[in-house]
Design an enzyme around this catalytic site. Structure first.
Site, PDB file in Angstrom:
ATOM      1  N   ARG A 100       0.820  -1.209   0.000  1.00  0.00           N
ATOM      2  CA  ARG A 100       0.000   0.000   0.000  1.00  0.00           C
ATOM      3  C   ARG A 100       0.857   1.265   0.000  1.00  0.00           C
ATOM      4  O   ARG A 100       0.561   2.242  -0.656  1.00  0.00           O
ATOM      5  CB  ARG A 100      -0.909   0.000   1.240  1.00  0.00           C
ATOM      6  CG  ARG A 100      -1.894   1.141   1.278  1.00  0.00           C
ATOM      7  CD  ARG A 100      -2.463   1.404   2.669  1.00  0.00           C
ATOM      8  NE  ARG A 100      -2.980   0.247   3.385  1.00  0.00           N
ATOM      9  CZ  ARG A 100      -4.095  -0.395   3.096  1.00  0.00           C
ATOM     10  NH1 ARG A 100      -4.832  -0.023   2.079  1.00  0.00           N
ATOM     11  NH2 ARG A 100      -4.480  -1.425   3.829  1.00  0.00           N
ATOM     12  N   TYR A 101       1.919   1.203   0.793  1.00  0.00           N
ATOM     13  CA  TYR A 101       2.783   2.379   0.960  1.00  0.00           C
ATOM     14  C   TYR A 101       3.992   2.237   0.046  1.00  0.00           C
ATOM     15  O   TYR A 101       4.377   1.125  -0.318  1.00  0.00           O
ATOM     16  CB  TYR A 101       3.234   2.479   2.419  1.00  0.00           C
ATOM     17  CG  TYR A 101       2.104   2.600   3.408  1.00  0.00           C
ATOM     18  CD1 TYR A 101       1.425   3.803   3.576  1.00  0.00           C
ATOM     19  CD2 TYR A 101       1.703   1.506   4.178  1.00  0.00           C
ATOM     20  CE1 TYR A 101       0.391   3.917   4.485  1.00  0.00           C
ATOM     21  CE2 TYR A 101       0.665   1.618   5.089  1.00  0.00           C
ATOM     22  CZ  TYR A 101       0.010   2.820   5.248  1.00  0.00           C
ATOM     23  OH  TYR A 101      -1.013   2.931   6.146  1.00  0.00           O
ATOM     24  N   ARG A 107       7.201   0.011   1.770  1.00  0.00           N
ATOM     25  CA  ARG A 107       7.066  -1.102   2.689  1.00  0.00           C
ATOM     26  C   ARG A 107       5.878  -1.987   2.340  1.00  0.00           C
ATOM     27  O   ARG A 107       4.907  -1.521   1.742  1.00  0.00           O
ATOM     28  CB  ARG A 107       6.972  -0.628   4.138  1.00  0.00           C
ATOM     29  CG  ARG A 107       5.882   0.374   4.425  1.00  0.00           C
ATOM     30  CD  ARG A 107       6.323   1.222   5.632  1.00  0.00           C
ATOM     31  NE  ARG A 107       5.263   2.063   6.155  1.00  0.00           N
ATOM     32  CZ  ARG A 107       4.938   3.245   5.636  1.00  0.00           C
ATOM     33  NH1 ARG A 107       5.540   3.705   4.557  1.00  0.00           N
ATOM     34  NH2 ARG A 107       3.973   3.956   6.189  1.00  0.00           N
ATOM     35  N   CYS A 156      -4.311 -18.035  14.168  1.00  0.00           N
ATOM     36  CA  CYS A 156      -3.989 -17.277  15.379  1.00  0.00           C
ATOM     37  C   CYS A 156      -4.178 -18.197  16.572  1.00  0.00           C
ATOM     38  O   CYS A 156      -4.873 -19.215  16.482  1.00  0.00           O
ATOM     39  CB  CYS A 156      -4.911 -16.079  15.523  1.00  0.00           C
ATOM     40  SG  CYS A 156      -4.598 -14.782  14.303  1.00  0.00           S
ATOM     41  N   CYS A 170      -9.683 -12.835  17.788  1.00  0.00           N
ATOM     42  CA  CYS A 170     -10.273 -11.584  18.275  1.00  0.00           C
ATOM     43  C   CYS A 170     -11.572 -11.368  17.509  1.00  0.00           C
ATOM     44  O   CYS A 170     -11.576 -11.386  16.279  1.00  0.00           O
ATOM     45  CB  CYS A 170      -9.349 -10.409  17.990  1.00  0.00           C
ATOM     46  SG  CYS A 170      -7.692 -10.600  18.648  1.00  0.00           S
ATOM     47  N   CYS A 194     -11.558  -8.812  14.569  1.00  0.00           N
ATOM     48  CA  CYS A 194     -10.414  -8.959  13.663  1.00  0.00           C
ATOM     49  C   CYS A 194     -10.630  -8.273  12.310  1.00  0.00           C
ATOM     50  O   CYS A 194     -11.613  -8.527  11.620  1.00  0.00           O
ATOM     51  CB  CYS A 194     -10.139 -10.442  13.438  1.00  0.00           C
ATOM     52  SG  CYS A 194      -8.789 -10.729  12.286  1.00  0.00           S
ATOM     53  N   ARG A 203      -8.904  -8.913   9.733  1.00  0.00           N
ATOM     54  CA  ARG A 203      -8.707  -9.918   8.679  1.00  0.00           C
ATOM     55  C   ARG A 203      -9.546 -11.166   8.934  1.00  0.00           C
ATOM     56  O   ARG A 203      -9.147 -12.266   8.564  1.00  0.00           O
ATOM     57  CB  ARG A 203      -7.220 -10.273   8.549  1.00  0.00           C
ATOM     58  CG  ARG A 203      -6.421  -9.073   8.159  1.00  0.00           C
ATOM     59  CD  ARG A 203      -5.047  -9.338   7.595  1.00  0.00           C
ATOM     60  NE  ARG A 203      -4.463  -8.022   7.450  1.00  0.00           N
ATOM     61  CZ  ARG A 203      -3.541  -7.509   8.271  1.00  0.00           C
ATOM     62  NH1 ARG A 203      -3.033  -8.251   9.241  1.00  0.00           N
ATOM     63  NH2 ARG A 203      -3.124  -6.278   8.110  1.00  0.00           N
ATOM     64  N   ASP A 207     -11.643  -0.959  12.971  1.00  0.00           N
ATOM     65  CA  ASP A 207     -12.026  -0.957  11.557  1.00  0.00           C
ATOM     66  C   ASP A 207     -13.479  -1.428  11.388  1.00  0.00           C
ATOM     67  O   ASP A 207     -13.918  -2.320  12.121  1.00  0.00           O
ATOM     68  CB  ASP A 207     -11.116  -1.908  10.761  1.00  0.00           C
ATOM     69  CG  ASP A 207      -9.682  -1.391  10.693  1.00  0.00           C
ATOM     70  OD1 ASP A 207      -9.500  -0.162  10.673  1.00  0.00           O
ATOM     71  OD2 ASP A 207      -8.750  -2.226  10.671  1.00  0.00           O
ATOM     72  N   ASP A 219      -7.360   3.646  10.112  1.00  0.00           N
ATOM     73  CA  ASP A 219      -6.931   3.056   8.846  1.00  0.00           C
ATOM     74  C   ASP A 219      -8.059   3.362   7.861  1.00  0.00           C
ATOM     75  O   ASP A 219      -9.152   2.802   7.975  1.00  0.00           O
ATOM     76  CB  ASP A 219      -6.678   1.548   9.008  1.00  0.00           C
ATOM     77  CG  ASP A 219      -5.515   1.092   8.144  1.00  0.00           C
ATOM     78  OD1 ASP A 219      -5.377   1.629   7.023  1.00  0.00           O
ATOM     79  OD2 ASP A 219      -4.764   0.209   8.576  1.00  0.00           O
ATOM     80  N   LYS A 278      -3.083   4.299   7.121  1.00  0.00           N
ATOM     81  CA  LYS A 278      -3.172   4.805   8.492  1.00  0.00           C
ATOM     82  C   LYS A 278      -3.109   6.331   8.491  1.00  0.00           C
ATOM     83  O   LYS A 278      -2.155   6.912   7.994  1.00  0.00           O
ATOM     84  CB  LYS A 278      -2.034   4.239   9.326  1.00  0.00           C
ATOM     85  CG  LYS A 278      -2.117   2.729   9.483  1.00  0.00           C
ATOM     86  CD  LYS A 278      -0.952   2.194  10.286  1.00  0.00           C
ATOM     87  CE  LYS A 278      -0.998   0.686  10.379  1.00  0.00           C
ATOM     88  NZ  LYS A 278      -0.550   0.036   9.114  1.00  0.00           N
TER      89      LYS A 278
HETATM   90  C1  LIG Z   1       0.200  -0.909   8.932  1.00  0.00           C
HETATM   91  C2  LIG Z   1       0.734  -1.277   7.640  1.00  0.00           C
HETATM   92  C3  LIG Z   1       2.089  -1.072   7.341  1.00  0.00           C
HETATM   93  C4  LIG Z   1       3.054  -0.453   8.329  1.00  0.00           C
HETATM   94  O1  LIG Z   1       2.693   0.876   8.595  1.00  0.00           O
HETATM   95  P1  LIG Z   1       3.609   1.787   9.542  1.00  0.00           P
HETATM   96  O2  LIG Z   1       2.833   3.045   9.714  1.00  0.00           O
HETATM   97  O3  LIG Z   1       4.916   1.972   8.838  1.00  0.00           O
HETATM   98  O4  LIG Z   1       3.795   1.028  10.827  1.00  0.00           O
HETATM   99  C5  LIG Z   1       2.531  -1.414   6.091  1.00  0.00           C
HETATM  100  N1  LIG Z   1       1.703  -1.934   5.161  1.00  0.00           N
HETATM  101  C6  LIG Z   1       0.396  -2.123   5.413  1.00  0.00           C
HETATM  102  C7  LIG Z   1      -0.465  -2.658   4.330  1.00  0.00           C
HETATM  103  C8  LIG Z   1      -0.132  -1.809   6.667  1.00  0.00           C
HETATM  104  O5  LIG Z   1      -1.441  -2.018   6.903  1.00  0.00           O
END
Ligand SMILES: *Cc1c(COP(=O)(O)O)cnc(C)c1O
Length: 376
Positions: free
Chosen positions: A120-121, A124, A133, A137, A140, A142, A301, A338, A345
């Site tokens: 998404r980002y 990362r 799990c 929860c 959850c 997911r 969520d 989120d 986020k």
């Molecule tokens: C939460 C999340 C991350 C990590 O987010 P940070 O703000 O860097 O901790 C990375 N990818 C996805 C898809 C996430 O949901």
């Protein structure tokens, strides 16, 4: 003034399982094999409410019920509103789907280049390493993927995920989560960490896990040796209430810290569980004592069947306002939503700024509401 949360309050012990030999109790495989997963088993241990019975009967078709003996013991069985009980024992409200809810509320599927990977980002990725799990929860995010109850039978494609990460040199940060990645075997964890470490552009490896809370016995010396081998490993534990932070969890977190694992925590703001400043304060104070830095507080969520858990966002902002300045800065997590649909986020903060002039003069209020100015 905040009350001190002394170590004498860190509850623990074998409780209802007092007749089980200690070496079995301390064996995480025994804990997993002896999880409570059926209504019948649960009724042997606790007097269920009609609401819970209806919830349990419906759970089989959307998200399985499971609780480890360790976690179950931390529940006050005489209290139907016990904050740990609310998190793991289904209630009938789960079957009600509100119009704003979705199976994939934060839009993970549309950012998924292969099963188990979410990109998404820019720099990362999230690796959903397993569908299992230790306990499930009820809120959850997911629930569509974990526990196999819905018949979806999600399985990550770890090989495809590793190929994707290796081919995308912009990915410097890999978050291994799940499901719960610490339910993988020692060999699988060791191999996964080695393969990620072997990708030159992956600088930062972190894990997300509720195992230190649900199944602290899993944090064995052998697992800690594996973490030691692979350089800097960060771990976000998930804890929502101070009662979850037992002696066993404290000991597990100490083993992780001594193995060099750097720890943060994530919590979800949940109605009846932690939606007040006193509980949240006690939670974050206990986390600090256990060497864990509170990292995120999430708005719950809008997953299908979780309306009964959600709290107005203003409540979360108010809780953060009651922490900031009144306790250690290290104790204050970042409150985030989120963004539904896949926005990621998004921080939500109390507002301390009254105005900023075009020249840059700041009119603001401190934690006590007193007015201050910062010059241009
Ligand atoms: C939460 C999340 C991350 C990590 O987010 P940070 O703000 O860097 O901790 C990375 N990818 C996805 C898809 C996430 O949901």
């Amino acid at each position: 003034m905040f009350p001190q949360d002394g170590k004498e309050n860190w509850k623990s012990g074998q409780g209802l399982w007092n007749d089980v030999p200690e070496e079995k109790w301390n064996d995480w495989r025994w804990q997993m094999q002896n999880r409570i997963t059926t209504r019948r088993k649960l009724e042997e241990k606790i007097r269920l409410t009609p609401d819970e019975i209806a919830g349990l009967d419906a759970a089989g078709t959307h998200l399985a019920f499971a609780a480890t003996p360790h976690y179950f013991n931390l529940i006050d069985r005489d209290n139907p509103a016990d904050p740990l009980r609310l998190q793991v024992i289904p209630r009938f409200a789960e079957t009600k789907i509100a119009p704003e809810e979705a199976a994939d509320p934060i839009g993970e599927e549309k950012f998924s280049p292969c099963p188990g990977l979410v990109h998404r980002y820019p720099d990362r990725v999230l690796l959903i390493s397993t569908n299992k799990c230790a306990c499930y929860c009820r809120f959850c995010t997911r629930s569509r993927l974990v526990s196999d109850a819905s018949g979806h039978a999600f399985r990550p494609d770890i090989e495809a995920a590793l190929r994707y990460i290796a081919a995308h040199t912009e990915v410097r940060d890999v978050l291994v989560s799940g499901g719960d990645c610490l339910l993988l075997s020692d060999e699988e964890i060791d191999a996964l960490l080695a393969r990620l470490r072997a990708i030159p552009h992956v600088e930062f490896i972190r894990l997300g896990s509720r195992v230190p809370v649900f199944l602290p016995q899993r944090i064995t010396p052998r697992l800690c040796e594996i973490f030691k081998k692979h350089g800097a490993i960060w771990l976000s534990i998930h804890a929502n209430h101070p009662n979850e932070l037992s002696c066993e969890t404290a000991a597990a977190l100490e083993r992780l810290a001594f193995a060099g694992v750097v720890m943060g925590s994530q919590s979800v703001l949940l109605r009846g569980v932690n939606d007040n400043a006193e509980t949240m304060r006690s939670l974050v104070h206990r986390l600090l004592q256990m060497r864990v830095r509170p990292y995120y507080l999430y708005a719950c969520d809008p997953v299908r069947g979780t309306a009964h858990f959600r709290v107005p966002v203003q409540k979360g902002i108010e809780i953060i306002r009651q922490l900031r300045g009144f306790t250690s800065g290290y104790a204050v997590p970042q409150f985030v939503i989120d963004a539904p649909g896949g926005g990621g986020k998004t921080p939500v903060n109390p507002d301390y700024i009254d105005s900023i002039s075009p020249e840059g003069r700041v009119e603001m209020r401190n934690f006590l509401g007193k007015k201050y100015f910062y010059p241009c």
